[in-house]
Write a protein that holds these residues in place. Structure first.
Motif, PDB file in Angstrom:
ATOM      1  N   ARG A   1       0.824  -1.204   0.000  1.00  0.00           N
ATOM      2  CA  ARG A   1       0.000   0.000   0.000  1.00  0.00           C
ATOM      3  C   ARG A   1       0.864   1.263   0.000  1.00  0.00           C
ATOM      4  O   ARG A   1       0.439   2.321   0.471  1.00  0.00           O
ATOM      5  N   GLY A   2       2.064   1.126  -0.524  1.00  0.00           N
ATOM      6  CA  GLY A   2       2.945   2.273  -0.622  1.00  0.00           C
ATOM      7  C   GLY A   2       3.437   2.752   0.735  1.00  0.00           C
ATOM      8  O   GLY A   2       3.284   2.074   1.752  1.00  0.00           O
ATOM      9  N   SER A   3       4.024   3.941   0.729  1.00  0.00           N
ATOM     10  CA  SER A   3       4.560   4.490   1.974  1.00  0.00           C
ATOM     11  C   SER A   3       3.465   4.793   2.986  1.00  0.00           C
ATOM     12  O   SER A   3       3.660   4.653   4.194  1.00  0.00           O
TER      13      SER A   3
ATOM     14  N   ARG B   1       0.961   3.557   8.116  1.00  0.00           N
ATOM     15  CA  ARG B   1      -0.235   3.178   8.873  1.00  0.00           C
ATOM     16  C   ARG B   1      -0.011   1.853   9.613  1.00  0.00           C
ATOM     17  O   ARG B   1      -0.491   1.684  10.743  1.00  0.00           O
ATOM     18  N   THR B   2       0.704   0.931   8.997  1.00  0.00           N
ATOM     19  CA  THR B   2       1.017  -0.327   9.678  1.00  0.00           C
ATOM     20  C   THR B   2       1.765  -0.066  10.975  1.00  0.00           C
ATOM     21  O   THR B   2       1.420  -0.619  12.033  1.00  0.00           O
TER      22      THR B   2
ATOM     23  N   ASP C   1       1.798   2.732  12.663  1.00  0.00           N
ATOM     24  CA  ASP C   1       0.913   3.465  13.569  1.00  0.00           C
ATOM     25  C   ASP C   1      -0.010   2.514  14.320  1.00  0.00           C
ATOM     26  O   ASP C   1      -0.216   2.652  15.543  1.00  0.00           O
ATOM     27  N   ILE C   2      -0.579   1.543  13.610  1.00  0.00           N
ATOM     28  CA  ILE C   2      -1.490   0.596  14.255  1.00  0.00           C
ATOM     29  C   ILE C   2      -0.743  -0.279  15.255  1.00  0.00           C
ATOM     30  O   ILE C   2      -1.210  -0.502  16.389  1.00  0.00           O
ATOM     31  N   LEU C   3       0.431  -0.778  14.861  1.00  0.00           N
ATOM     32  CA  LEU C   3       1.211  -1.597  15.795  1.00  0.00           C
ATOM     33  C   LEU C   3       1.573  -0.797  17.040  1.00  0.00           C
ATOM     34  O   LEU C   3       1.486  -1.309  18.166  1.00  0.00           O
ATOM     35  N   ASP C   4       1.964   0.457  16.868  1.00  0.00           N
ATOM     36  CA  ASP C   4       2.270   1.310  18.021  1.00  0.00           C
ATOM     37  C   ASP C   4       1.045   1.486  18.910  1.00  0.00           C
ATOM     38  O   ASP C   4       1.138   1.446  20.143  1.00  0.00           O
ATOM     39  N   SER C   5      -0.115   1.710  18.299  1.00  0.00           N
ATOM     40  CA  SER C   5      -1.338   1.927  19.086  1.00  0.00           C
ATOM     41  C   SER C   5      -1.724   0.693  19.884  1.00  0.00           C
ATOM     42  O   SER C   5      -2.378   0.791  20.928  1.00  0.00           O
ATOM     43  N   LEU C   6      -1.324  -0.484  19.394  1.00  0.00           N
ATOM     44  CA  LEU C   6      -1.625  -1.740  20.074  1.00  0.00           C
ATOM     45  C   LEU C   6      -0.533  -2.147  21.058  1.00  0.00           C
ATOM     46  O   LEU C   6      -0.668  -3.165  21.748  1.00  0.00           O
ATOM     47  N   GLY C   7       0.549  -1.387  21.094  1.00  0.00           N
ATOM     48  CA  GLY C   7       1.650  -1.730  21.988  1.00  0.00           C
ATOM     49  C   GLY C   7       2.457  -2.915  21.512  1.00  0.00           C
ATOM     50  O   GLY C   7       3.048  -3.645  22.323  1.00  0.00           O
TER      51      GLY C   7
END
Length: 357
Positions: free
Chosen positions: A117-119, A124-125, A127-133
């Motif tokens: 899905r490009g940069s 976003r990948t 960002d989501i991993l960070d938000s989930l810890g």
């Protein structure tokens, strides 16, 4: 006198522990390619529009959760809607939640699908991993982030583990600055190994996305790279990408010690409809830090797994091969398609790849 003797013995015990520290141990688990083909995404889709993977990893959760540190290759982007399978993956965020709930602590993100899905998808990948810890290794928003976070070092039971992650490529998609993907660049990798050593890592683990798809034996390039990394200080090598198992072999360091190299762990979960791609493996590694601060890998084994697909493709469940039965195999989607998914076939395949090399 009794009180004095008891006190003296206690002091001697404390002194003995100080001069002879108790060895520390850490158990690590590594899983192969965690994929989301469109059939898997559709099977997770619920009537209310949400996605649920609640049954996918329940039967391997106990093994994963027992580890002090568990690591998985996230071979999708979390790029948001519309969700897509092969050839350019974007999985629901719930997939990452399910992997975390299964017990995984770290996601490897440097693989050939990380730019599907490009940069924007790469960012976003993360960002989501960070938000989930969930910690992640292999791709970065910018050079500053890579410089500060890489090599990724985590301390487990007093043992400092450096995690490195690289990919052979990104399917012809170029990364747009300032984003960074860790490609296999031997000059850079040797610098990273040296940086891990400077940061006083006890164990340096190189996680490589490499090799030829659907081939059971490592390529000459895999062998060359593995020896190069071991010669320069890598203590453990974990391989992904071929989507089938490849053997565990031991590679000699210059001092004669042996380094385990899992060339490929195959698929942890997927919808690739061939029997060998249903067979994967988890690498179980035990590390001990002994007196004198010496760190050794005590054990390294492959525990084979099976992706079970129900005959109607509504359920995807990962099993330990040791717990899989012919009754389950008879209801596998591939069995309905005329493929051999018997326990005997899976064990034969595992043994031919992993014990006869």
């Amino acid at each position: 006198m009794i009180l004095f003797t008891t006190l003296a013995l206690s002091l001697l015990q404390i002194w003995g522990n100080w001069i002879s520290p108790i060895p520390s141990n850490a158990s690590l688990y590594f899983a192969g390619d965690a994929m989301q083909h469109i059939a898997q995404i559709e099977s997770a889709h619920q009537a209310d529009g949400s996605y649920s993977y609640s049954n996918c990893f329940t039967l391997v959760k106990e093994q994963i959760s027992e580890a002090n540190l568990a690591i998985c290759n996230l071979e999708v982007t979390l790029g948001g809607k519309p969700y897509r399978g092969y050839p350019q993956f974007s999985a629901p965020d719930e997939f990452a939640i399910a992997l975390k709930d299964a017990g995984f602590d770290i996601m490897l993100t440097a693989n050939n699908h990380c730019l599907d899905r490009g940069s924007k998808g790469l960012i976003r990948t993360l960002d989501i991993l960070d938000s989930l810890g969930i910690a992640h290794v292999g791709t970065y928003r910018n050079q500053e982030e890579r410089d500060s976070l890489y090599p990724y070092i985590t301390t487990t039971n007093g043992i400092r583990c450096a995690i490195l992650n690289y990919t052979y490529g990104t399917n012809g998609i170029s990364v747009n600055p300032p984003c960074i993907v860790n490609y296999i660049d031997t000059t850079q990798i040797l610098k990273d190994i040296n940086k891990a050593r400077i940061k006083k890592a006890d164990v340096i683990i190189a996680c490589m996305h490499w090799g030829n798809e659907y081939v059971y034996k490592p390529s000459e390039q895999q062998r060359y790279l593995a020896q190069l990394f071991v010669d320069n200080g890598a203590d453990l090598i974990i391989g992904t990408h071929p989507h089938v198992l490849q053997p565990l072999e031991y590679i000699s360091k210059p001092d004669g010690s042996q380094v385990p190299c899992f060339y490929s762990l195959g698929n942890f979960t997927s919808s690739q409809t061939e029997t060998p791609r249903m067979l994967g493996g988890m690498a179980k590694v035990t590390i001990t830090k002994t007196e004198g601060e010496n760190t050794v890998i005590e054990t390294a084994i492959i525990q084979p797994t099976v992706t079970h697909i129900s005959s109607d493709c509504r359920y995807y469940t990962t099993y330990m091969l040791s717990n899989y039965t012919n009754e389950l195999a008879s209801s596998h989607y591939l069995t309905r398609k005329g493929k051999n998914m018997t326990v005997e076939k899976l064990n034969e395949l595992y043994n031919s790849i992993c014990t006869n090399n």
